[in-house]
Design a protein around this motif. Sequence first.
Motif, PDB file in Angstrom:
ATOM      1  N   ILE A  97       5.036  -4.925   2.069  1.00  0.00           N
ATOM      2  CA  ILE A  97       4.001  -4.137   1.396  1.00  0.00           C
ATOM      3  C   ILE A  97       4.649  -3.144   0.438  1.00  0.00           C
ATOM      4  O   ILE A  97       4.197  -2.951  -0.699  1.00  0.00           O
ATOM      5  N   ALA A  98       5.747  -2.527   0.886  1.00  0.00           N
ATOM      6  CA  ALA A  98       6.435  -1.558   0.024  1.00  0.00           C
ATOM      7  C   ALA A  98       6.961  -2.244  -1.237  1.00  0.00           C
ATOM      8  O   ALA A  98       6.824  -1.712  -2.345  1.00  0.00           O
ATOM      9  N   MET A 134       4.020  -2.973  -3.564  1.00  0.00           N
ATOM     10  CA  MET A 134       3.510  -1.760  -4.223  1.00  0.00           C
ATOM     11  C   MET A 134       4.477  -1.280  -5.294  1.00  0.00           C
ATOM     12  O   MET A 134       4.072  -0.861  -6.373  1.00  0.00           O
ATOM     13  N   THR A 177       4.461  -2.885  -8.837  1.00  0.00           N
ATOM     14  CA  THR A 177       3.440  -2.602  -9.852  1.00  0.00           C
ATOM     15  C   THR A 177       4.033  -1.832 -11.030  1.00  0.00           C
ATOM     16  O   THR A 177       3.516  -1.907 -12.144  1.00  0.00           O
ATOM     17  N   SER A 181     -11.475  -7.589  -2.186  1.00  0.00           N
ATOM     18  CA  SER A 181     -10.320  -8.123  -1.462  1.00  0.00           C
ATOM     19  C   SER A 181     -10.604  -8.194   0.028  1.00  0.00           C
ATOM     20  O   SER A 181     -10.197  -9.140   0.703  1.00  0.00           O
ATOM     21  N   VAL A 208      -5.965  -4.294 -11.390  1.00  0.00           N
ATOM     22  CA  VAL A 208      -4.651  -4.769 -11.830  1.00  0.00           C
ATOM     23  C   VAL A 208      -3.571  -4.398 -10.807  1.00  0.00           C
ATOM     24  O   VAL A 208      -2.717  -5.218 -10.453  1.00  0.00           O
ATOM     25  N   MET A 209      -3.634  -3.161 -10.316  1.00  0.00           N
ATOM     26  CA  MET A 209      -2.614  -2.730  -9.342  1.00  0.00           C
ATOM     27  C   MET A 209      -2.687  -3.585  -8.076  1.00  0.00           C
ATOM     28  O   MET A 209      -1.675  -4.072  -7.578  1.00  0.00           O
ATOM     29  N   LEU A 210      -3.899  -3.725  -7.558  1.00  0.00           N
ATOM     30  CA  LEU A 210      -4.061  -4.495  -6.312  1.00  0.00           C
ATOM     31  C   LEU A 210      -3.600  -5.934  -6.515  1.00  0.00           C
ATOM     32  O   LEU A 210      -2.938  -6.505  -5.638  1.00  0.00           O
ATOM     33  N   PHE A 258       0.194  -6.030  -6.674  1.00  0.00           N
ATOM     34  CA  PHE A 258       0.703  -5.705  -5.333  1.00  0.00           C
ATOM     35  C   PHE A 258       0.543  -6.887  -4.388  1.00  0.00           C
ATOM     36  O   PHE A 258       1.512  -7.342  -3.749  1.00  0.00           O
ATOM     37  N   MET A 259      -0.665  -7.439  -4.327  1.00  0.00           N
ATOM     38  CA  MET A 259      -0.922  -8.478  -3.341  1.00  0.00           C
ATOM     39  C   MET A 259      -0.190  -9.778  -3.692  1.00  0.00           C
ATOM     40  O   MET A 259       0.386 -10.424  -2.820  1.00  0.00           O
ATOM     41  N   VAL A 282       0.669 -13.319   6.604  1.00  0.00           N
ATOM     42  CA  VAL A 282      -0.089 -12.201   6.034  1.00  0.00           C
ATOM     43  C   VAL A 282      -0.170 -12.375   4.516  1.00  0.00           C
ATOM     44  O   VAL A 282      -1.199 -12.125   3.889  1.00  0.00           O
ATOM     45  N   PRO A 333      -3.183 -15.117   2.290  1.00  0.00           N
ATOM     46  CA  PRO A 333      -4.404 -14.710   1.582  1.00  0.00           C
ATOM     47  C   PRO A 333      -4.133 -13.673   0.495  1.00  0.00           C
ATOM     48  O   PRO A 333      -4.872 -13.592  -0.477  1.00  0.00           O
ATOM     49  N   PHE A 334      -3.065 -12.879   0.664  1.00  0.00           N
ATOM     50  CA  PHE A 334      -2.703 -11.900  -0.375  1.00  0.00           C
ATOM     51  C   PHE A 334      -2.475 -12.605  -1.704  1.00  0.00           C
ATOM     52  O   PHE A 334      -3.053 -12.260  -2.716  1.00  0.00           O
ATOM     53  N   ALA A 379      -0.050 -11.782  12.787  1.00  0.00           N
ATOM     54  CA  ALA A 379      -0.439 -11.979  11.387  1.00  0.00           C
ATOM     55  C   ALA A 379      -1.928 -11.708  11.199  1.00  0.00           C
ATOM     56  O   ALA A 379      -2.329 -10.968  10.292  1.00  0.00           O
ATOM     57  N   ILE A 436      -3.782  -8.830   8.974  1.00  0.00           N
ATOM     58  CA  ILE A 436      -4.743  -9.169   7.913  1.00  0.00           C
ATOM     59  C   ILE A 436      -6.081  -8.484   8.162  1.00  0.00           C
ATOM     60  O   ILE A 436      -6.652  -7.871   7.264  1.00  0.00           O
ATOM     61  N   MET A 474      -9.548  -1.729   3.669  1.00  0.00           N
ATOM     62  CA  MET A 474     -10.026  -1.867   2.294  1.00  0.00           C
ATOM     63  C   MET A 474     -11.540  -1.747   2.232  1.00  0.00           C
ATOM     64  O   MET A 474     -12.095  -1.116   1.340  1.00  0.00           O
ATOM     65  N   MET A 525      -0.922   3.545 -11.405  1.00  0.00           N
ATOM     66  CA  MET A 525       0.219   2.925 -10.744  1.00  0.00           C
ATOM     67  C   MET A 525       0.965   3.899  -9.830  1.00  0.00           C
ATOM     68  O   MET A 525       1.528   3.501  -8.806  1.00  0.00           O
ATOM     69  N   PHE A 547       0.650   3.873  -6.009  1.00  0.00           N
ATOM     70  CA  PHE A 547       1.270   2.694  -5.404  1.00  0.00           C
ATOM     71  C   PHE A 547       2.789   2.889  -5.288  1.00  0.00           C
ATOM     72  O   PHE A 547       3.385   2.616  -4.247  1.00  0.00           O
ATOM     73  N   LEU A 548       3.377   3.377  -6.377  1.00  0.00           N
ATOM     74  CA  LEU A 548       4.821   3.591  -6.364  1.00  0.00           C
ATOM     75  C   LEU A 548       5.191   4.649  -5.319  1.00  0.00           C
ATOM     76  O   LEU A 548       6.144   4.490  -4.545  1.00  0.00           O
ATOM     77  N   ALA A 571       5.001   3.251  -1.931  1.00  0.00           N
ATOM     78  CA  ALA A 571       6.154   2.380  -1.682  1.00  0.00           C
ATOM     79  C   ALA A 571       7.369   3.224  -1.312  1.00  0.00           C
ATOM     80  O   ALA A 571       8.087   2.923  -0.351  1.00  0.00           O
ATOM     81  N   MET A 593       6.941   4.744   2.198  1.00  0.00           N
ATOM     82  CA  MET A 593       7.087   3.746   3.275  1.00  0.00           C
ATOM     83  C   MET A 593       8.536   3.330   3.443  1.00  0.00           C
ATOM     84  O   MET A 593       9.030   3.170   4.553  1.00  0.00           O
ATOM     85  N   ASP A 594       9.197   3.152   2.313  1.00  0.00           N
ATOM     86  CA  ASP A 594      10.624   2.831   2.360  1.00  0.00           C
ATOM     87  C   ASP A 594      11.406   3.929   3.074  1.00  0.00           C
ATOM     88  O   ASP A 594      12.337   3.650   3.841  1.00  0.00           O
TER      89      ASP A 594
END
Lengths: 662, 662
Positions: free
Chosen positions: A356-357, A360, A363, A496, A583-585, A588-589, A625, A628-629, B349, B353, B360, B490, B493-494, B497, B500-501
């Motif tokens: 996920i990181a 993200m 992007t 989503s 666009v971001m999602l 990302f996905m 996971v 579907p992303f 998984a 999901i 979301m 964006m 999201f960054l 990320a 999380m990292d």
Amino acid sequence: MERLIFCAPILGICALLFAFYLTKKVGRQDAGTDRMKEIAAFIHEGARAFLTAEYKILIVFVAVLFILIGVGIGNWVTAVCFLVGALFSTVAGYIGMNVATKANVRTAAAAKDSGMNKALSIAFSGGAVMGMAVVGFGLFGAGVIYALTKNPDVLSGFSLGASSIALFARVGGGIYTKAADVGADLVGKVEAGIPEDDPRNPAVIADNVGDNVGDVAGMGADLFESYVGSLVSAITLGVVYAKESGAIFPLVIAALGVLASVIGCFFVKGDENSSPHKALKYGSYSAAIVVMIGSLILSKVFFNGFKEAIAIIFGLIVGLLIGVITEVYTSGDYGFVKKIAQQSETGPATTVISGIAVGMQSTAVPIILIAIGIIGAYSFSGLYGIALAAVGMLSTTGITVAVDAYGPIADNAGGIAEMSGLPSEVRNITDKLDAVGNTTAAMGKGFAIGSAALTALALFVSYAQAVGLFESGINLLDYKVIVGMFVGGMLPFLFSAFTMDSVSKAAYKMIEEVRRQFKTIPGILEGKGKPDYTSCVAISTQAALKEMLLPGVMAVLAPLFIGVVLGPAALGGLLGGALVTGVMLAIFMSNSGGAWDNAKKYIEDGNHGGKGSEAHRASVVGDTVGDPFKDTSGPSINILIKLMTIVSLVFAPLFLSIGGLF
Amino acid sequence: MERLIFCAPILGICALLFAFYLTKKVGRQDAGTDRMKEIAAFIHEGARAFLTAEYKILIVFVAVLFILIGVGIGNWVTAVCFLVGALFSTVAGYIGMNVATKANVRTAAAAKDSGMNKALSIAFSGGAVMGMAVVGFGLFGAGVIYALTKNPDVLSGFSLGASSIALFARVGGGIYTKAADVGADLVGKVEAGIPEDDPRNPAVIADNVGDNVGDVAGMGADLFESYVGSLVSAITLGVVYAKESGAIFPLVIAALGVLASVIGCFFVKGDENSSPHKALKYGSYSAAIVVMIGSLILSKVFFNGFKEAIAIIFGLIVGLLIGVITEVYTSGDYGFVKKIAQQSETGPATTVISGIAVGMQSTAVPIILIAIGIIGAYSFSGLYGIALAAVGMLSTTGITVAVDAYGPIADNAGGIAEMSGLPSEVRNITDKLDAVGNTTAAMGKGFAIGSAALTALALFVSYAQAVGLFESGINLLDYKVIVGMFVGGMLPFLFSAFTMDSVSKAAYKMIEEVRRQFKTIPGILEGKGKPDYTSCVAISTQAALKEMLLPGVMAVLAPLFIGVVLGPAALGGLLGGALVTGVMLAIFMSNSGGAWDNAKKYIEDGNHGGKGSEAHRASVVGDTVGDPFKDTSGPSINILIKLMTIVSLVFAPLFLSIGGLF
């Protein structure tokens, strides 16, 4: 100069003729052993059954929308163009998928009898039919309609037709393919311990059908929509920019792009000493170079300068770079995927978190590229330049779709080789072709998102013009615009969530059916009992069609609702908000999914303990996971943002006459 | 009427006196057995060590920003106010955490000796100190600065000070707590098979310290920032709306809110026959009712009408409803969490999901509520109304923070009870208190996001006014605004990320250290060898401080860069884009995390096979993925969107003088 408009339908027809030629060429190839033919027939029939069932639902949806358009905005010409757009998209999708389900088995046969080069050539030819059908019908339709009516508003109906089909093809196809895939994997691979593409698995045919309906027909419809949408917005804004020449220029550029794509196709030649990846890249890059040079000349002819060509080149280069950067984030050759693979050593949770990181984080660069593209295109040709950049990016759609559709064909070829028990050398060849397909698929997804973003943005500007907000602007400090932006920004998340839920539900049914067959059909796991493939195909078909309705209807109704209740400015906010989060999602996905997939493959190549290790098990969770992303929700968002914008554009007269109830 | 401004500092001081009284009250309670005191001292010392180390870094950061402000905008009064804001936030956080680390052991002791009621009372009193410190320092600071300067621009410096501390407290605290938590769980629970909060686990103290630095100090700083930010924007827009009265009104409403919170605190009374959850809700609702009635009266006094009060009430009700809806999505009593638990049966998984899908989906209702709040507030009092809605939502911050901070205290009490080997009846009481804390924590996070959204929006409008875009507007069709929006969209999201990292990296170090101790300290797993708690505390501290720098610097530099290079309109787009995607991501990540956590608890309560089942193992994966979602990245986004807006507001004069290099 205005006469050059006839280039558009003429090159459209050329593309279709080339597609016809390639279809015949593929059809002439040997289809292999009887067992191969039998399996291919299953896949072919499954795909046709899905499309037929889908079309039945689409007819109702299209009819309702046809009446809504005619009554809502009182322009039946637009409504008829809508029908034509829907029809063209449908036919293009049908032709492309039909050939894909013939090319797959012939690719496998060529791998068996003639080696890598021949196999690559057939798989790519199969994909090129889809590519040529997309640009052929798109360019022919847009060119003829504009030549006849000289009215960009009417043309937006054509674009909406393309979008409606794209929605169902992408969403339905995405649900179909992942329900089958997850179902086949969870019971077959994990529970029963049989390998991928094993003929004993009842869901295996549905899985292979899914590659065709999702990755060939769905992807084709997605890019058909972008292609047409970019033309429509460029024509709309072109009229404002430079009257007739401004409208015709993008059509001529698109015609040039078709020519370039055909030329590019001839550059895709296998070479036993080099990777197929190189051949495909070579083809794409040569097409891009042809467009760059040609657009400089055409820009000089049309506008006596190079500014407009530079906008086009900006779009083209941004599109190529997004592809490259997508590869960096999703290919096992680079650090990001390796990091995810390493995190698999501490279990599935860290695999998921790091994937996920990575998604993200991925992007950032594409967005900065898009931003640079917007700034560059605008600086040279204003808002028209942004639309031209979209046209430029999409000008080589013919070969882009060809490369994209090549992937699932190669994937299918591998499946057929496995199911027919062909020797491991054959499987080696198809595996190599398939591996390249995985990379091109990720790049294609990046490209699809980038082009969707630019197209939606250009259509957004056209919308503003259509509702008369061009002068006054859409003010971010207007509370209605703010409300619209929040609601719009939320929609891709909700969408989503719906599509992921749909995959879960459909996969659940598939899992139950596969388990039932393993239990009740005697000797099935020993290869003696015959699995019932058609029941699995039916489950995927029905589930996909049922589940695609809610998100589909939402995408059409949300902009109508906000436009009518809160007015055109609020709707502008909604489109802006949806564009940004969408666009971001999508990036990302798609990239998370691609990275997990390749992290698993990287481990399977013998790293971190290889197949069967704890790390491998964790990476399988990440991959599941990601399914579907990357194949359902991510790509469907492209459609959502384009469709909502085009619905707003078509229904602009309605919003103008009502002007916000609140 | 203007004299009423003195209510603000006076009630600020009252809140601080009340906090002092509660501190003494908590301090007087019995701290239990020697073993309990020893463990509590470890936690207390660990928390203090973190804060001290954090402050050392903060001093540098604050000094740099102080000079940047003074030189950049040439107003040293604003720069000094910035220092005061930073200082006040720091002191409030220190006081709150200090008491929390005393209340935890006393809550455990009360549970041992006097039962649930007394334990609830101490835990809540501990939390209330944080709440009262937040509103006390916030209201006193804002009131005095405005009374002295009558200049809202200067006040924005105070708000930026609060934001800077909040950034590091939330991000650093979030990384700290999850690194410790994940590290303790993965090695202790999963590998060594010892229970949660077991004293043999070397990371257990760090884990408990994390609850305090993340969920008490971090959360307090977050809401301190929102609280001050909402006041600043309301004062700025109030001057435009109704000169002096418009500026003073929000301060008086905040003073009313402090009074209401104190009254609410007295309503929180345990009752052996009813759940502690009811008592806490009762307190919050009574405070809200007091503000509603009071604001009607004050609105009549200030503006001779009720319109302004209605805007406040809209904000207050939206805040409460977001809390309720968050509970629906994240509590095991409702269908969403149960669905995730059910999906756990088919493995990790599907757990992941479905949790992502729930998160979301959970964005929809809060966004619609916020939209309704904006429409309602604007309809009655224009843009000022939006700022008033934020003030209204945050007016009861005193008791909201109290309820929120109660959670980690109860959690710590449980940990101490476990580590000191208190009998299971005691643990039963603390478990009950803790379970309530989990629900209130999820609701508190929803509230923190909602209030951050409204505050950032109000500050955004203030920013537009400060850079002179109030009249011309921020036009979504301006290509620079579009570029800003993409880049802004964006950034969350960054940022997510990165955070999380950071958790991954820090947790990895923690895992290695715990493994090392299990290997090298003889008899540690038999309870004979003494684990080295301080080395784990040091690892979490250092990792958190190191990792918080990059996202922190990014949050400050991004708006400065865009504002200077592309100008104020592009920066407006950036703030809008970041606001929209930031709010969605924050809701999504917080609620996914909360839902996974409670799905695991739901299974542990005996559903789907209970503890030790396959479903349970899958749900643990979901919970681990959710940890950084809900406790690090999600809440940190609140700070990001507020901080970027306040940076833009403070540096508005700089952007005006440069006006975009490009």
